[in-house]
Design a protein around this motif. Structure first.
Motif, PDB file in Angstrom:
ATOM      1  N   ARG A  20      83.078  11.993  50.595  1.00 15.01           N
ATOM      2  CA  ARG A  20      84.456  12.485  50.409  1.00 15.01           C
ATOM      3  C   ARG A  20      85.279  11.509  49.585  1.00 15.01           C
ATOM      4  N   LEU A  21      85.102  10.225  49.829  1.00 18.82           N
ATOM      5  CA  LEU A  21      85.835   9.217  49.054  1.00 18.82           C
ATOM      6  C   LEU A  21      85.392   9.215  47.593  1.00 18.82           C
ATOM      7  N   ILE A  22      84.108   9.422  47.362  1.00 15.87           N
ATOM      8  CA  ILE A  22      83.602   9.481  45.988  1.00 15.87           C
ATOM      9  C   ILE A  22      84.173  10.701  45.279  1.00 15.87           C
ATOM     10  N   GLN A  37      89.297   1.204  41.370  1.00 12.91           N
ATOM     11  CA  GLN A  37      89.096   1.837  42.689  1.00 12.91           C
ATOM     12  C   GLN A  37      87.628   2.258  42.866  1.00 12.91           C
ATOM     13  N   ALA A  38      87.037   2.844  41.815  1.00 14.72           N
ATOM     14  CA  ALA A  38      85.649   3.299  41.890  1.00 14.72           C
ATOM     15  C   ALA A  38      84.702   2.116  42.077  1.00 14.72           C
ATOM     16  N   GLN A  39      84.956   1.028  41.368  1.00 16.33           N
ATOM     17  CA  GLN A  39      84.099  -0.148  41.515  1.00 16.33           C
ATOM     18  C   GLN A  39      84.248  -0.760  42.911  1.00 16.33           C
ATOM     19  N   ASP A  83      99.376   0.306  47.046  1.00 12.86           N
ATOM     20  CA  ASP A  83      99.859   0.274  48.419  1.00 12.86           C
ATOM     21  C   ASP A  83      98.639   0.049  49.310  1.00 12.86           C
ATOM     22  N   PRO A  84      98.813  -0.668  50.423  1.00 11.19           N
ATOM     23  CA  PRO A  84      97.663  -0.972  51.284  1.00 11.19           C
ATOM     24  C   PRO A  84      96.850   0.271  51.694  1.00 11.19           C
ATOM     25  N   GLY A  85      97.482   1.374  51.927  1.00  7.55           N
ATOM     26  CA  GLY A  85      96.779   2.580  52.338  1.00  7.55           C
ATOM     27  C   GLY A  85      96.118   3.331  51.194  1.00  7.55           C
ATOM     28  N   ALA A  86      96.375   2.908  49.962  1.00  9.41           N
ATOM     29  CA  ALA A  86      95.836   3.610  48.798  1.00  9.41           C
ATOM     30  C   ALA A  86      94.462   3.107  48.367  1.00  9.41           C
ATOM     31  N   LEU A  87      93.993   2.021  48.933  1.00 11.23           N
ATOM     32  CA  LEU A  87      92.686   1.482  48.576  1.00 11.23           C
ATOM     33  C   LEU A  87      91.588   2.316  49.245  1.00 11.23           C
ATOM     34  N   ARG A  88      90.893   3.110  48.453  1.00 10.00           N
ATOM     35  CA  ARG A  88      89.870   4.017  48.998  1.00 10.00           C
ATOM     36  C   ARG A  88      88.733   3.269  49.678  1.00 10.00           C
ATOM     37  N   ALA A  89      88.340   2.144  49.128  1.00  9.62           N
ATOM     38  CA  ALA A  89      87.233   1.387  49.713  1.00  9.62           C
ATOM     39  C   ALA A  89      87.531   0.995  51.163  1.00  9.62           C
ATOM     40  N   ALA A  90      88.795   0.728  51.458  1.00 11.62           N
ATOM     41  CA  ALA A  90      89.182   0.345  52.817  1.00 11.62           C
ATOM     42  C   ALA A  90      89.143   1.531  53.774  1.00 11.62           C
ATOM     43  N   GLN A  91      89.089   2.746  53.234  1.00  9.67           N
ATOM     44  CA  GLN A  91      89.049   3.949  54.067  1.00  9.67           C
ATOM     45  C   GLN A  91      87.621   4.353  54.447  1.00  9.67           C
ATOM     46  N   LEU A  92      86.630   3.649  53.914  1.00 11.25           N
ATOM     47  CA  LEU A  92      85.232   3.975  54.205  1.00 11.25           C
ATOM     48  C   LEU A  92      84.913   3.667  55.661  1.00 11.25           C
ATOM     49  N   THR A  93      84.583   4.707  56.397  1.00  7.93           N
ATOM     50  CA  THR A  93      84.209   4.542  57.799  1.00  7.93           C
ATOM     51  C   THR A  93      82.809   5.063  58.086  1.00  7.93           C
ATOM     52  N   ASP A  94      82.348   6.037  57.298  1.00  5.13           N
ATOM     53  CA  ASP A  94      81.048   6.656  57.552  1.00  5.13           C
ATOM     54  C   ASP A  94      80.226   6.740  56.279  1.00  5.13           C
ATOM     55  N   ASP A 130      74.877  10.261  54.923  1.00  4.46           N
ATOM     56  CA  ASP A 130      73.636  10.582  54.222  1.00  4.46           C
ATOM     57  C   ASP A 130      73.508   9.652  53.017  1.00  4.46           C
ATOM     58  N   ALA A 131      72.597   8.689  53.100  1.00  8.55           N
ATOM     59  CA  ALA A 131      72.442   7.709  52.023  1.00  8.55           C
ATOM     60  C   ALA A 131      72.062   8.398  50.714  1.00  8.55           C
ATOM     61  N   HIS A 132      71.180   9.378  50.762  1.00  9.75           N
ATOM     62  CA  HIS A 132      70.740  10.063  49.549  1.00  9.75           C
ATOM     63  C   HIS A 132      71.908  10.758  48.864  1.00  9.75           C
ATOM     64  N   GLU A 133      72.660  11.548  49.603  1.00  7.00           N
ATOM     65  CA  GLU A 133      73.794  12.270  49.031  1.00  7.00           C
ATOM     66  C   GLU A 133      74.864  11.305  48.527  1.00  7.00           C
ATOM     67  N   THR A 134      75.087  10.239  49.269  1.00  5.50           N
ATOM     68  CA  THR A 134      76.064   9.231  48.854  1.00  5.50           C
ATOM     69  C   THR A 134      75.650   8.597  47.540  1.00  5.50           C
ATOM     70  N   LEU A 135      74.384   8.236  47.426  1.00 12.10           N
ATOM     71  CA  LEU A 135      73.916   7.583  46.202  1.00 12.10           C
ATOM     72  C   LEU A 135      73.926   8.534  45.009  1.00 12.10           C
ATOM     73  N   LEU A 136      73.579   9.794  45.227  1.00 10.21           N
ATOM     74  CA  LEU A 136      73.664  10.773  44.136  1.00 10.21           C
ATOM     75  C   LEU A 136      75.100  10.885  43.630  1.00 10.21           C
ATOM     76  N   SER A 137      76.027  11.002  44.556  1.00  7.15           N
ATOM     77  CA  SER A 137      77.444  11.126  44.185  1.00  7.15           C
ATOM     78  C   SER A 137      77.960   9.855  43.522  1.00  7.15           C
ATOM     79  N   LEU A 138      77.566   8.713  44.058  1.00  2.25           N
ATOM     80  CA  LEU A 138      78.011   7.442  43.499  1.00  2.25           C
ATOM     81  C   LEU A 138      77.469   7.247  42.085  1.00  2.25           C
ATOM     82  N   GLY A 139      76.237   7.638  41.849  1.00  5.14           N
ATOM     83  CA  GLY A 139      75.680   7.547  40.501  1.00  5.14           C
ATOM     84  C   GLY A 139      76.486   8.366  39.506  1.00  5.14           C
ATOM     85  N   GLY A 140      76.888   9.562  39.918  1.00  7.48           N
ATOM     86  CA  GLY A 140      77.727  10.397  39.061  1.00  7.48           C
ATOM     87  C   GLY A 140      79.070   9.754  38.780  1.00  7.48           C
TER      88      GLY A 140
END
Length: 165
Positions: free
Chosen positions: A5-7, A29-31, A73-84, A87-97
């Protein structure tokens, strides 16, 4: 929030960004998100991915480091919102894109840059995004190899659960 979702949020924000400053903020933000995902996989991901995930963390950190840190703003950093990371495969596919889109956005900024500093900043960030994407591809390859090596006793279990017969 789930990594995928964050990606997706980052991909939309990057696509909607207008002008170099806003686009560079979204690239940063993406990096940062790639760095957080790599860190999560390095600590608690499949053992086969941990070395590559650590490399992803370092490369994405370099991608952030070559860019000016945006004022968020502190709440705008997406990386800090990562909690889950469900699915590693789906995450990596999305991250590659996402990393591919980051590279393309940076090429656009670099080609239109009026000053040499912005141009070289973009070139270094492109290199970091490209190397990060290579790490993601390698992790996807390792996940595929891991899946192929599943014991025969699990033959009735497909990737997505029990196989219907």
């Amino acid at each position: 929030m789930d990594a995928v979702r964050l990606i997706v949020t980052s991909r939309h924000a990057l696509a909607a960004s207008g002008g170099a400053p806003q686009t560079l903020t979204e690239v940063w933000q993406a990096q940062a998100l790639a760095q957080a995902i790599g860190s999560r996989l390095a600590v608690s991901g499949p053992p086969e991915l941990r070395g590559e995930a650590l490399g992803l963390t370092e490369l994405a950190g370099r991608g952030c480091g070559v860019l000016d840190t945006p004022a968020l703003d502190p709440g705008a950093l997406r990386a800090a919102q990562l909690t889950d990371l469900v699915d590693a495969h789906e995450t990596l596919l999305s991250l590659g894109g996402l990393l591919g889109e980051v590279g393309m956005a940076l090429v656009g900024i670099a080609s239109a840059a009026d000053d040499e500093a912005t141009y070289w900043q973009c070139m270094e960030a492109i290199d970091a995004a490209d190397e990060s994407r290579d790490r993601v591809r390698e992790m996807l390859r390792k996940l595929a190899a891991r899946e192929e090596a599943l014991p025969e006793k699990e033959a009735g279990q497909g990737r997505w659960g029990p196989t219907l017969r």
